[in-house]
Design an enzyme around this catalytic site. Structure first.
Site, mmCIF file in Angstrom:
data_model
loop_
_atom_site.group_PDB
_atom_site.id
_atom_site.type_symbol
_atom_site.label_atom_id
_atom_site.label_comp_id
_atom_site.label_asym_id
_atom_site.label_seq_id
_atom_site.Cartn_x
_atom_site.Cartn_y
_atom_site.Cartn_z
ATOM 1 N N LYS A 81 -6.215 -8.133 0.420
ATOM 2 C CA LYS A 81 -6.617 -6.772 0.088
ATOM 3 C C LYS A 81 -7.180 -6.789 -1.331
ATOM 4 C CE LYS A 81 -4.551 -2.118 -0.048
ATOM 5 N NZ LYS A 81 -3.314 -1.359 0.264
ATOM 6 N N SER A 156 -3.661 2.100 3.465
ATOM 7 C CA SER A 156 -4.887 1.760 2.767
ATOM 8 C C SER A 156 -5.321 0.311 2.939
ATOM 9 C CB SER A 156 -4.722 2.059 1.283
ATOM 10 O OG SER A 156 -3.714 1.227 0.710
ATOM 11 N N SER A 180 1.037 1.891 3.656
ATOM 12 C CA SER A 180 -0.284 1.262 3.673
ATOM 13 C C SER A 180 -0.340 -0.152 4.226
ATOM 14 C CB SER A 180 -0.883 1.270 2.263
ATOM 15 O OG SER A 180 -1.201 2.583 1.878
#
Length: 540
Positions: A81, A156, A180
């Site tokens: 990420k 996310s 997330s």
């Protein structure tokens, strides 16, 4: 065999690599081929590091040939990420604010994966600063769901969910502040664990909320997740919240035997408060039947309403997020995406007293978990709802609806999401398994037993080579309560913000919900009720 390599789990890939039947170079080439075949329809990557990956793969191949095998992550391609620092490689947080940010050093987690011999394929899309989104107004496109690219991945850790589900990487790092890791794991049909707070270092990871940020792995199978967490877990003096605890052998817990396991079912979350669809209810009933069939006992249990946890989490986390970005919000607010602004700017309506009240309430919530931890080995509840269509997101909904994932950020222990079936339209359904703090092993044990007894891991998404262009449908303007206008204007001025009218109206739309939220936290408290983040000296 090369055409099938991208589809192998970490577990199966590692077995073949250790046996000398598959080379890390071949694995990387297979994943790069998969990225070339379907990557354009999913937009999971911000930065593809193919050359770096091939160089690391050749090094891993030589080490393994020389009998220097480091373990099951050696030669395994992963993605990060794009909030994880990578030395010499862009770390953007999917934002214009960091569009040219190239760190000088790696995050601790990045370094740990390298030390385990893993191979980085690239940096993955996220909602901006691991928070706002899905957004159409950022420098890179938003990630799309491999099961249907017209639908959301969840956030996310959006690119991480898409890349793992589509077989572009074997595993990925996500972060979980309010769901997330688990949200995209649920919506993309993969496995993701939010480890206990402090188990995995946050050092070198761009912060969302210091109080609630958890770093953790996302993979195709439970065993893969255990393998990655084994490489990641451990004390780190560079992270002030890092826990100095003994790390067990997570794979050793995957016995398949859950006879006698006591499961508390937090049914009211999905049946009463989330008002889930028949598909979710039926899938959860079937999943509980499987667990009982494997010898576990189940009993309905209750926690507080989801809204209580959401009030605490959002009041704390948005206050911290606003503090992190306040300087940039004052001088260049339009360089943030609209959805991010619509969330974080509203934190200017919260006071320091609100923040402390939320922290005090959190300590009470933590104490309330003790009887549940004593009575049950794990808790189970539904995951987030099936993926909605992209382009229909409304920023104000963040303030209106509690999340079924967020209570377990507040309680801080491990929470794992996994697939439990599919809707009629082929979108994943999911559940969460929650454990006592630092008892990831039992969570893995339960999840693995369920996974082995069900067929869901045999079904990969059929990802198209191209996808329809996304069209954003502007949501209707939220109602504005003009009675708050002067109060909101005063708070914006006090915070030193100079905002466009559209941003001011986003705060005004959120204001009734914000004031209700912090109002629910205001009550008479005993003097000895300390906040959940009480200071202590290291080692004491």
């Amino acid at each position: 065999m090369s055409e099938e390599v991208w589809n192998l789990s970490i577990t199966d890939t590692a077995t073949l690599i250790e046996a000398g039947e598959l080379s890390p170079v071949a694995v990387v080439e297979a994943c790069l081929g998969r990225i070339e075949a379907v990557g354009a329809s999913l937009d999971a990557f911000i930065t593809l590091t193919a050359d770096v990956a091939l160089e690391q793969a050749r090094k891993a191949e030589a080490e393994i040939a020389a009998k220097n095998y480091r373990g099951p992550m050696h030669g395994i391609p992963f993605g990060l990420k794009d909030i994880y620092n990578t030395a010499g490689i862009l770390t953007s947080a999917h934002s214009r604010i960091l569009i040219d940010n190239v760190p000088n050093s790696d995050a601790t987690t990045t370094a740990k994966l390298y030390e385990a011999g893993a191979i980085m394929l690239g940096k993955l899309a996220t909602h901006e600063f691991a928070h706002g989104g899905p957004s159409f107004d950022l420098p890179w496109p938003l990630a799309r769901n491999p099961w249907n690219p017209d639908h959301a991945t969840g956030g996310s850790s959006s690119g991480s969910g898409a890349a793992v589900a589509a077989g572009m990487v074997k595993g990925a790092m996500g972060s979980d502040t309010g769901g997330s890791i688990r949200n995209p794991s649920c919506l993309c049909g993969i496995v993701g664990i939010k480890p206990t707070y402090g188990l995995v270092s946050r050092a070198g990871v761009i912060a969302n909320s210091y109080t609630f940020d958890h770093c953790g792995p996302m993979t195709w199978t439970v065993e893969d997740c255990a393998i990655m967490l084994q490489a990641l877990a451990g004390h780190d003096t560079a992270d002030p919240a890092s826990a100095n605890v003994q790390i067990p052998d997570y794979r050793a817990a995957l016995t398949g035997d859950i006879r006698g396991l006591r499961i508390g079912v937090i049914r009211h979350f999905w049946e009463e408060e989330q008002n889930s669809s028949d598909a979710v209810r039926n899938a959860m009933d079937a999943a509980l039947d499987v667990l009982r069939g494997l010898g576990a006992t189940t009993e309905d249990a209750r926690m507080r309403p989801m809204q209580d946890y959401y009030d605490v989490k959002v009041t704390i986390a948005e206050s911290e997020l606003f503090a992190i970005h306040a300087d940039q919000l004052r001088v260049r607010p339009q360089d943030f995406g609209s959805d991010f602004r619509g969330r974080v700017l509203s934190a200017c309506l919260m006071s320091g007293a609100d923040y402390v009240s939320a922290q005090r309430e959190r300590r009470t919530m933590l104490a309330e978990m003790s009887p549940l931890y004593e009575k049950y080995d794990v808790l189970v509840t539904a995951g987030v709802a099936p993926a909605g269509r992209l382009g229909t997101h409304q920023t104000v909904s963040f303030w209106q609806k509690p999340s079924i994932a967020t209570p377990f950020n507040v309680t801080g222990g491990p929470a794992l999401a996994q697939c439990i079936g599919f809707t009629e339209n082929g979108l994943p359904l999911s559940m969460q398994i929650i454990g006592r703090p630092f008892d990831e092993a039992t969570v893995f044990r339960a999840a693995h037993a369920y996974e082995m007894a069900t067929p869901w891991r045999d079904n990969r998404p059929e990802v198209p080579a191209t996808a329809n262009p996304l069209v954003e449908t502007p949501p209707p303007a939220p109602p504005l309560d003009e009675t708050f206008r002067d109060k909101v204007a005063a708070a914006v001025t006090q915070a030193g913000l100079t905002l466009a009218e559209s941003d001011f109206e986003q705060i005004l739309a959120a204001a009734p919900h914000v004031y209700d939220m912090v109002g629910r936290l205001r009550r008479d408290r005993d003097y000895e009720e300390e906040p959940g983040n009480t200071f202590s000296f290291e080692g004491r």
